[in-house]
Write a protein that holds these residues in place. Sequence first.
Motif, PDB file in Angstrom:
ATOM      1  N   GLU B 329       0.795  -1.231   0.000  1.00 40.10           N
ATOM      2  CA  GLU B 329       0.000   0.000   0.000  1.00 40.10           C
ATOM      3  C   GLU B 329       0.828   1.283   0.000  1.00 40.10           C
ATOM      4  OE1 GLU B 329      -2.225   0.176   3.687  1.00 40.10           O
ATOM      5  OE2 GLU B 329      -0.745  -1.086   4.680  1.00 40.10           O
ATOM      6  N   ASP B 330       2.044   1.243   0.551  1.00 34.52           N
ATOM      7  CA  ASP B 330       2.812   2.489   0.640  1.00 34.52           C
ATOM      8  C   ASP B 330       3.793   2.679  -0.514  1.00 34.52           C
ATOM      9  OD1 ASP B 330       4.360   0.403   1.409  1.00 34.52           O
ATOM     10  OD2 ASP B 330       5.140   1.307   3.244  1.00 34.52           O
ATOM     11  N   THR B 331       3.526   2.045  -1.657  1.00 37.98           N
ATOM     12  CA  THR B 331       4.381   2.236  -2.833  1.00 37.98           C
ATOM     13  C   THR B 331       3.872   3.439  -3.624  1.00 37.98           C
ATOM     14  OG1 THR B 331       4.566  -0.164  -2.963  1.00 37.98           O
ATOM     15  CG2 THR B 331       5.321   1.092  -4.881  1.00 37.98           C
ATOM     16  N   CYS B 332       4.778   4.332  -3.975  1.00 39.52           N
ATOM     17  CA  CYS B 332       4.385   5.491  -4.787  1.00 39.52           C
ATOM     18  C   CYS B 332       4.266   5.048  -6.242  1.00 39.52           C
ATOM     19  CB  CYS B 332       5.418   6.603  -4.669  1.00 39.52           C
ATOM     20  SG  CYS B 332       5.088   7.949  -5.821  1.00 39.52           S
ATOM     21  N   MET B 333       3.067   5.133  -6.788  1.00 34.83           N
ATOM     22  CA  MET B 333       2.849   4.641  -8.142  1.00 34.83           C
ATOM     23  C   MET B 333       3.478   5.553  -9.190  1.00 34.83           C
ATOM     24  SD  MET B 333       1.507   1.853  -7.414  1.00 34.83           S
ATOM     25  CE  MET B 333       1.096   1.173  -9.009  1.00 34.83           C
ATOM     26  N   GLU B 418      -2.433  13.247  -9.205  1.00 38.18           N
ATOM     27  CA  GLU B 418      -2.998  14.525  -8.759  1.00 38.18           C
ATOM     28  C   GLU B 418      -2.355  14.972  -7.435  1.00 38.18           C
ATOM     29  OE1 GLU B 418      -7.113  13.472  -8.972  1.00 38.18           O
ATOM     30  OE2 GLU B 418      -7.252  14.014 -11.089  1.00 38.18           O
ATOM     31  N   ALA B 419      -1.994  13.979  -6.613  1.00 35.09           N
ATOM     32  CA  ALA B 419      -1.363  14.324  -5.325  1.00 35.09           C
ATOM     33  C   ALA B 419       0.029  14.925  -5.518  1.00 35.09           C
ATOM     34  CB  ALA B 419      -1.283  13.092  -4.441  1.00 35.09           C
ATOM     35  N   HIS B 420       0.630  14.718  -6.685  1.00 27.84           N
ATOM     36  CA  HIS B 420       1.976  15.254  -6.949  1.00 27.84           C
ATOM     37  C   HIS B 420       1.928  16.625  -7.637  1.00 27.84           C
ATOM     38  CE1 HIS B 420       3.314  11.113  -6.199  1.00 27.84           C
ATOM     39  NE2 HIS B 420       4.546  11.545  -6.169  1.00 27.84           N
ATOM     40  N   LEU B 421       0.731  17.140  -7.898  1.00 25.57           N
ATOM     41  CA  LEU B 421       0.623  18.396  -8.654  1.00 25.57           C
ATOM     42  C   LEU B 421       1.030  19.600  -7.819  1.00 25.57           C
ATOM     43  CD1 LEU B 421      -2.817  17.884 -10.451  1.00 25.57           C
ATOM     44  CD2 LEU B 421      -0.549  17.826 -11.489  1.00 25.57           C
ATOM     45  N   PRO B 427       3.844  12.025  -1.586  1.00 26.58           N
ATOM     46  CA  PRO B 427       3.251  11.711  -0.286  1.00 26.58           C
ATOM     47  C   PRO B 427       3.903  10.501   0.388  1.00 26.58           C
ATOM     48  CG  PRO B 427       1.609  11.534  -2.061  1.00 26.58           C
ATOM     49  CD  PRO B 427       2.917  11.859  -2.696  1.00 26.58           C
ATOM     50  N   TYR B 428       4.572   9.685  -0.375  1.00 24.29           N
ATOM     51  CA  TYR B 428       5.145   8.450   0.186  1.00 24.29           C
ATOM     52  C   TYR B 428       6.620   8.587   0.514  1.00 24.29           C
ATOM     53  CZ  TYR B 428       0.883   6.352  -1.582  1.00 24.29           C
ATOM     54  OH  TYR B 428      -0.414   6.062  -1.831  1.00 24.29           O
ATOM     55  N   ASP B 429       7.292   9.522  -0.133  1.00 28.69           N
ATOM     56  CA  ASP B 429       8.750   9.528  -0.076  1.00 28.69           C
ATOM     57  C   ASP B 429       9.229  10.965  -0.146  1.00 28.69           C
ATOM     58  OD1 ASP B 429      11.402   9.055  -0.263  1.00 28.69           O
ATOM     59  OD2 ASP B 429      11.362   8.227  -2.287  1.00 28.69           O
ATOM     60  N   LYS B 430       9.366  11.585   1.021  1.00 29.39           N
ATOM     61  CA  LYS B 430       9.655  13.013   1.020  1.00 29.39           C
ATOM     62  C   LYS B 430      11.149  13.303   0.910  1.00 29.39           C
ATOM     63  CE  LYS B 430       5.452  14.411   3.371  1.00 29.39           C
ATOM     64  NZ  LYS B 430       4.828  13.080   3.458  1.00 29.39           N
ATOM     65  N   SER B 431      11.965  12.279   1.121  1.00 30.15           N
ATOM     66  CA  SER B 431      13.395  12.545   1.206  1.00 30.15           C
ATOM     67  C   SER B 431      14.114  12.471  -0.139  1.00 30.15           C
ATOM     68  CB  SER B 431      14.043  11.543   2.166  1.00 30.15           C
ATOM     69  OG  SER B 431      13.808  10.232   1.693  1.00 30.15           O
ATOM     70  N   SER B 432      13.791  11.446  -0.930  1.00 30.71           N
ATOM     71  CA  SER B 432      14.688  11.189  -2.053  1.00 30.71           C
ATOM     72  C   SER B 432      14.167  11.759  -3.359  1.00 30.71           C
ATOM     73  CB  SER B 432      14.897   9.685  -2.215  1.00 30.71           C
ATOM     74  OG  SER B 432      13.959   9.135  -3.093  1.00 30.71           O
ATOM     75  N   ARG B 433      15.095  12.139  -4.183  1.00 29.63           N
ATOM     76  CA  ARG B 433      14.775  12.535  -5.547  1.00 29.63           C
ATOM     77  C   ARG B 433      15.420  11.521  -6.466  1.00 29.63           C
ATOM     78  NH1 ARG B 433      14.269  18.341  -6.745  1.00 29.63           N
ATOM     79  NH2 ARG B 433      15.829  18.084  -8.341  1.00 29.63           N
TER      80      ARG B 433
END
Lengths: 172, 437
Positions: B329-333, B418-421, B427-433
Amino acid sequence: MTFSPELEARFEKFLAIYPTDRKRSAMIPMLIYAQDEIGSITDELIDEVAKRVGVTPHVVNEVLTYYSMLHRKPMGKYHVQICTNISCLLVGGEELWNKASHKLGIGHKEVTADGRVSLEEVECIGACSWAPAIQVNYDFYHDVTMAQLEKLIDGLAAGKRPEEITELVKVA
Amino acid sequence: MLYNQPNPTEVRILSKRFGLPNSQSIETYLATDGYKALEKAIGMTQEEIINEVKASLLRGRGGAGFPTGMKWSFVPRQSPKPKYIMVNADESEPGTCKDRLLIEYDPHQMIEGIIIAGLAVGAQQGYVYIRGEYRYLIDIVDRAIDEAYARGYLGDNILGRGVKFHLATHSGAGAYECGEESALLESFEGKRGIPRIRPPFPAVAGVYQSPTILNNVETFCAVPPIILHGGAYFAGLGTPKNGGTRLFCLSGHINKPGVYELPMGFNLMRMINEVGGGMRNGKKLKAVVPGGSSCPLLKADECDLAMDYDTLAKANSMLGSGGVVVLAEDTCMVKFALRIMRFYAHESCGWCIPCREGTAWMKKLLTRFHEGMGQESDIVLIGDLSKNMLGGRTFCPLGDAAALPTQSIVEKWRDEFEAHLDGKPCPYDKSSRLVAV
């Protein structure tokens, strides 16, 4: 150009398994095995392979630039390949890659100043069920933890051979 | 050494020698029914062999699922040209690691299948195209080939029956595209791995433009049990039109990832929970890649289905190569879609513009999205770009393989895009780029 007797024997075998008018089929296998022996695909090697399979050096150059395992510049003595494709990504492959890159201060297909270690972020290496997985040269390591990776990178950078780094055991 | 423990629900036909002591050796192989199928096949007509494979309902295990017996019957056996057998051991579909085991643990099973294919169409030469990264497998197959020559299973007079068949390995040098049959044939000839236009198909114009049987490793491995026990036996293990067992490669967020041989039509939820030991850390299931990265993804509520070619096609996905990747469930699609697209952008051979440009632009769009700079219109643009790569616009299916999973992710998890707009971080991974290669 001279090669070891083992490599010459292998070349002879390559030239024997394809029909006599299809020697060009031996080109890619010859290049990859020769690279293992001399470290990279040199101009001299291109000329030699071209001569042996009966094409111009230009043709060999055109072909070799397509293949990701063929390098015109030498990689490190230990070429560490870290998979970050989907199965590995889900279980920490990307973190392993970032750690290795940060520790060594080198990026994708770059080599440490002493020529000992190089890094490559690779696409799927066929170890998805035992992810995250890495290869050092042709050896496979499965289910690699961050602690194991750090030992490996530190050890290689300090001059150890992979088999001396007991935290990590090669599986194949 | 086995890389994962077997599971009691497995039906081990192709993997029956996995874990036996010295399972690579011809002695172990011969002690466990090895080369008996070849002895039987050598007394059969070409028609009888092909009909037995047809009756087995075996379908190509590389991913396309084309009926193997039918493929073999397309080879023009009366052609004056030499015939060839080509084995696709360029396993590189993300999520797939089964051919590696079939070769590592039981190389003779594959070799026996190849020789029988040779008998079926009158071929006298076969090649095993093995990806360059699998160097240790090239050594294993070379040793097994030497053993088979020494015992008279390969050579100019196989088993003293006047039949000729020779076999050799061929190393690739790093290219996903070379797992595509026509690009593999180009690469084999010492060229860049660029696909050929079809028709003609390899059955008519394959190796050196000669009639060729080209199949995946697992497909050849299924041939000895089919000949030995009969096509009907193999067919009976699976579901209608989907014969036999197959090796499923379970990976991702499950407790017991591994390669398991299960009957065709095995339920996917049972596969995850009973065979794969359930979700890791008690998390909820979010999505499944059912057959390697080229397949449209399934949402958790779509996963109660039979894993065979036809059921997956009905669910608008594919059974593919057997690579079952399980996402919690916590995978960023968005990140997942980006990683898939980075792969295809890297591996696109560049021959066809829709694929070369499409994958590169989609990678840029998805990177932007993942970094929180996506725009509403980009969601539509990703859909449009996907459509322009699909459905016969390219010489090979790599364009489709890149577009299909992306399309399914955008359709099924639009809310995550939409959550990334508007500059919002993942929302799942605030640290890494992600750093695009």
